[in-house]
Scaffold this active site. Structure first.
Site, PDB file in Angstrom:
ATOM      1  N   HIS A 235      -0.711  -2.293  -3.136  1.00 54.54           N
ATOM      2  CA  HIS A 235      -1.828  -1.355  -3.002  1.00 54.54           C
ATOM      3  C   HIS A 235      -1.559  -0.070  -3.764  1.00 54.54           C
ATOM      4  O   HIS A 235      -0.458   0.171  -4.247  1.00 54.54           O
ATOM      5  CB  HIS A 235      -2.106  -1.054  -1.528  1.00 54.54           C
ATOM      6  CG  HIS A 235      -0.973  -0.384  -0.813  1.00 54.54           C
ATOM      7  ND1 HIS A 235      -0.706   0.965  -0.924  1.00 54.54           N
ATOM      8  CD2 HIS A 235      -0.023  -0.877   0.018  1.00 54.54           C
ATOM      9  CE1 HIS A 235       0.343   1.270  -0.186  1.00 54.54           C
ATOM     10  NE2 HIS A 235       0.792   0.174   0.392  1.00 54.54           N
TER      11      HIS A 235
ATOM     12  N   CYS B  93       5.290  -2.521   1.976  1.00 51.57           N
ATOM     13  CA  CYS B  93       4.382  -2.853   0.875  1.00 51.57           C
ATOM     14  C   CYS B  93       4.928  -2.381  -0.469  1.00 51.57           C
ATOM     15  O   CYS B  93       5.863  -1.613  -0.541  1.00 51.57           O
ATOM     16  CB  CYS B  93       3.024  -2.203   1.106  1.00 51.57           C
ATOM     17  SG  CYS B  93       2.164  -2.824   2.577  1.00 51.57           S
TER      18      CYS B  93
END
Length: 190
Positions: free
Chosen positions: A150, A166
């Protein structure tokens, strides 16, 4: 013989004296310095998709947490790109192995996991898309629950161990990658 010292010459002399140690230390930079001693910088390690996958399929991504870089190849192998990334804060938060992109979203919302909220009780239960959202402008969801590639609004995080698991990219870079990465792209996190 008289030497006239002006305010300007004094300032220039002081500035050059103060700058000398910084210039000398910059000249002493050693590229082989261990990664743990580097600050907010990616030391990209060259990757070859064939070292990780049998075929390109719809495309492949290798997220190298050691060099803090994401490598992308398209399905034909004609488009290769490297992006600097943020990586998980600790090895315990880092999931490694093979996965794939299963979903993509522009303007992702964020729901911190239970373990994230245990580590930081001040986190909200839910956050709408927008400037304060830690997922940035675009998100690509992996087949592993709660793991994503992301964007981020906090550009200080790129090149650092700063995520809860992440892989983060600058917002403009995740927008670029998002546009060229189909659902089903193979991913390996090293």
């Amino acid at each position: 013989m008289s030497i006239k010292i002006t305010r300007r010459s004094a300032v220039l002399g002081l500035t050059s004296t103060l700058a000398t140690p910084a210039l000398l230390s910059a000249q002493q930079y050693v590229p082989s310095q261990p990664a743990a001693q580097r600050r907010n910088a990616s030391s990209f390690v060259t990757q070859d998709w064939r070292d990780h996958f049998d075929t390109l399929g719809k495309g492949v991504i290798v997220a190298d947490t050691s060099s803090r870089a994401l490598h992308y190849w398209n399905a034909e192998g004609t488009d290769y790109r490297v992006y600097p990334t943020s990586v998980p804060m600790t090895d315990e938060l880092t999931k490694r192995g093979y996965t794939k992109i299963v979903r993509k979203k522009v303007g992702p919302t964020w729901t911190p996991t239970k373990s994230m909220r245990e580590r930081d009780p001040s986190l909200p239960e839910f956050m709408e898309a927008g400037a304060g959202n830690p997922l940035g402008t675009h998100a690509m969801y992996l087949s592993w629950p709660a793991y994503l590639i992301h964007g981020t609004h906090d550009t200080r995080k790129i090149g650092r161990r700063s995520s809860s698991g992440c892989i983060g990219l600058y917002n403009e870079k995740i927008a670029e990658l998002f546009a060229i990465t189909p659902v089903g792209t193979q991913v390996r996190v090293l």
